[in-house]
Design a protein around this motif. Sequence first.
Motif, PDB file in Angstrom:
ATOM      1  N   TRP A 226      51.729   1.298  31.355  1.00  0.00           N
ATOM      2  CA  TRP A 226      51.074   0.901  32.788  1.00  0.00           C
ATOM      3  C   TRP A 226      50.843  -0.433  32.949  1.00  0.00           C
ATOM      4  O   TRP A 226      50.955  -1.400  32.095  1.00  0.00           O
ATOM      5  CB  TRP A 226      49.717   1.635  32.903  1.00  0.00           C
ATOM      6  N   HIS A 247      51.115   4.125  35.441  1.00  0.00           N
ATOM      7  CA  HIS A 247      49.983   3.672  36.512  1.00  0.00           C
ATOM      8  C   HIS A 247      50.184   2.304  36.776  1.00  0.00           C
ATOM      9  O   HIS A 247      50.474   1.551  36.055  1.00  0.00           O
ATOM     10  CB  HIS A 247      48.456   3.969  35.759  1.00  0.00           C
ATOM     11  N   ASN A 300      48.070   6.841  39.723  1.00  0.00           N
ATOM     12  CA  ASN A 300      48.920   7.487  38.859  1.00  0.00           C
ATOM     13  C   ASN A 300      50.168   7.609  39.632  1.00  0.00           C
ATOM     14  O   ASN A 300      50.366   8.282  40.561  1.00  0.00           O
ATOM     15  CB  ASN A 300      48.360   9.019  38.711  1.00  0.00           C
TER      16      ASN A 300
END
Lengths: 307, 120
Positions: A226, A247, A300
């Motif tokens: 992420w 993410h 997300n």
Amino acid sequence: MKRVLGVSLGSSQRDHTVQVSMLGEEIELSRKGTDGDLGRAEQLIREHDGQVDAIGLGGIDVYFFARGERYVVRDGLRLMEAARVTPAVDGSGIKDTLERDTVQYLLHQTELLRPTTRVLMVSAVDRFGMAEAFVEIGCPIVFGDLIFSAGMPYPITTLDELADIARRILPEMAKMPFTMLYPTGKEQEKEGASERFQEYYDAADVIAGDWHFIRKYLPSRIDGKWILTNTTTAKDIAELRQRGATHVVTTTPEMAGRSFGTNVIEAMIVALSGKRPEELGHEGYAQWLRRLAFEPRIENLQGGSAS
Amino acid sequence: MTHATPEDLYAALDHFRAKVNENQRLRQMNRDWNRDIAVVAKDLPDVQAWIRMRAGDMEWERQRCDDPHIVLTAPAEVLIGIFEGERTPTEPYLDGSLTLRGSQEDVLRLDFVSLMIWGE
């Protein structure tokens, strides 16, 4: 209506203007990129000096920080001093608070960050507060300042070494043309993947820091990782999704569908407060950030449950 | 002011080589950096100097470098000051007395090398 102008050395393809309502005040936020042209940025600032309530300087830093030392970036200061009437800020006044708070938020309010999370911070001297926050919670971390600014395959792993290298290099480097230190203008629009320095991306769970540095050597696949960064566009998000990132967390909020850099947010606070930046100070900015109650934006990218 | 001689420049290059090669951290930083650097002293046209960076080691020779990655051009006094650590490359670069021809990344890296050494 209050008016805030963000003048950026970044790509003009990211230009936008929105109107937002903050704490009952209508504000126009406008961002103008100059494609790496420092002279044009200076001219834009002079043209709008006294015409807007605050000016944000984007795509450039005025200050770097490391362990209590502040290093003045010559080109950044030149732009800041072009505004003689309107306060001009580079985002460093709020980064320290906002980005520390973001790390704490991710630790306590999400499943994304744990003390064991491995962090690649592409550059730390431009957001030392975030760097310190990761270290304070115990995350194994690589500071990529030498990797991403100079192409030197040297991971810095402690704040002490970061501060030591900064002390040797930054007093002189900060005098160099900023375009030598940081991707500006067209360089920000480069596409494609890079295998160079992939090992540092592979060894991390989160890639944190300035988006244009993250993008500079972004490998074709970053599955399961992420991103914690500043401002991103829909195109950036689509690219990260396609490469497998789970993410994207941005420290600044989305306003009217756009995210703005810390420089524009800081300029917005200056405009709202009606005070000069030096009057606001660290505590003044912190108070305004509490009033505005910004939370990081977490996107997300791969569906499934939000963390 | 006395004029710099070729021997002054060669001595400064020897000094620079010693400082680069004894700095273990710098050797690690430069382990992927294989570059040929031509040193041109504007006021000493007969002097030839070729710096070779190889896997963190620096060597230099009194020889013309025909296909350099970087060309470093300045008056000998400026070059000597940089190689002796008496001045940083930044100011002569910004005021035009030192010119560096090469890729931006190589030029930046050469600056980092000198700053890392002389900050010790």
